[in-house]
Design a protein around this motif. Structure first.
Motif, PDB file in Angstrom:
ATOM      1  N   GLY A 166       1.927   5.754   9.692  1.00 55.57           N
ATOM      2  CA  GLY A 166       2.736   4.809   8.937  1.00 55.57           C
ATOM      3  C   GLY A 166       3.965   5.406   8.276  1.00 55.57           C
ATOM      4  N   ASP A 208       8.168   2.375  10.153  1.00 61.41           N
ATOM      5  CA  ASP A 208       7.712   1.083  10.653  1.00 61.41           C
ATOM      6  C   ASP A 208       7.740   1.103  12.184  1.00 61.41           C
ATOM      7  OD1 ASP A 208       6.731  -1.456  10.424  1.00 61.41           O
ATOM      8  OD2 ASP A 208       8.636  -2.407   9.875  1.00 61.41           O
ATOM      9  N   LYS A 260      -0.423  -1.218  13.168  1.00 63.85           N
ATOM     10  CA  LYS A 260       0.187  -2.227  12.307  1.00 63.85           C
ATOM     11  C   LYS A 260       0.480  -3.514  13.058  1.00 63.85           C
ATOM     12  CE  LYS A 260       3.863  -2.651   8.878  1.00 63.85           C
ATOM     13  NZ  LYS A 260       4.953  -1.922   8.177  1.00 63.85           N
TER      14      LYS A 260
END
Length: 231
Positions: free
Chosen positions: A154, A157, A185
């Motif tokens: 992470g 993005d 994600k």
């Protein structure tokens, strides 16, 4: 680093941002379904757009464009990719990077330098079917694994994405992929389009119903998944 293609306006490459896309020539993979075939197979013949022309275009679009997508081919093939991206970044644009994940060290370096705002990384298939899918019989997937592991932290993005075809992908593949990228994600399952420019033609799109099954397999592992390109 030279660019061989420029898409001056896109509303779909980077969320809701207004972008343009720069395409580099050359790739370490030979995915038969790649829609930028001429840039991959005939990289030595690809035109080179003068950097002064690209920079001039970007300077004139400050305040109108939000971001620039760096795509290919595989842009991380080039050791000096950071220098080019820095010039673009210094003009005030956000940067989205499209990559196949084969160069984790360069990916991590770009992120550490603050030169990339969003990464879109292709997951070509389950690990066992990577060589067949990327058209390189002795392909070593370990570098791709390293890029996946980095993005899962992470630090930047990102999204993972797979363009699916009947000839290459099935439910077992997505079970393996879901286990591989657990904690991701976001994930996009992309519709394949058999069109001019593909390295090979004649593959078949996965029907939407089957794509939704793949999506459900990812979601069962807690991975937010969406279809892209399907109506």
């Amino acid at each position: 680093m030279d660019f061989s293609g420029l898409e001056k306006l896109s509303l779909v490459d980077f969320d809701d941002k207004i972008t343009c896309t720069l395409f580099s020539a050359g790739c370490n993979m030979r995915c038969p379904f790649c829609h930028n075939g001429p840039l991959v197979v005939h990289a030595d013949r690809a035109r080179k757009i003068p950097w002064t022309e690209i920079r001039s275009y970007l300077e004139k679009r400050k305040g109108m464009l939000d971001a620039v997508t760096i795509s290919g081919g595989e842009p991380l093939l080039y050791p000096d990719v950071a220098a080019r991206i820095r010039e673009i970044k210094d003009l005030g644009f956000l940067i989205k990077l499209d990559t196949n994940g084969s160069f984790p060290d360069r990916l991590e370096a770009l992120v550490a330098l603050g030169l990339v705002d969003y990464v879109a990384m292709d997951i070509k298939n389950s690990k066992g079917k990577y060589p067949m899918t990327v058209g390189v019989g002795d392909f070593d997937v370990s570098k791709v694994e390293a890029s996946v592991s980095f993005l899962l932290k992470g630090t930047v993005d990102y999204e993972f994405r797979t363009t699916v075809m009947e000839e290459f992908h099935d439910a077992d593949d997505f079970k393996d992929i879901a286990d591989w990228v657990k904690g991701a994600k976001r994930y996009f399952i992309q519709e394949y389009k058999d069109r001019e420019g593909c390295i090979e033609r004649g593959f078949h799109m996965v029907p939407k119903e089957k794509a939704l099954e793949f999506k459900a397999l990812l979601e069962a592992e807690g991975i937010p998944a969406r279809l892209r390109g399907y109506d």
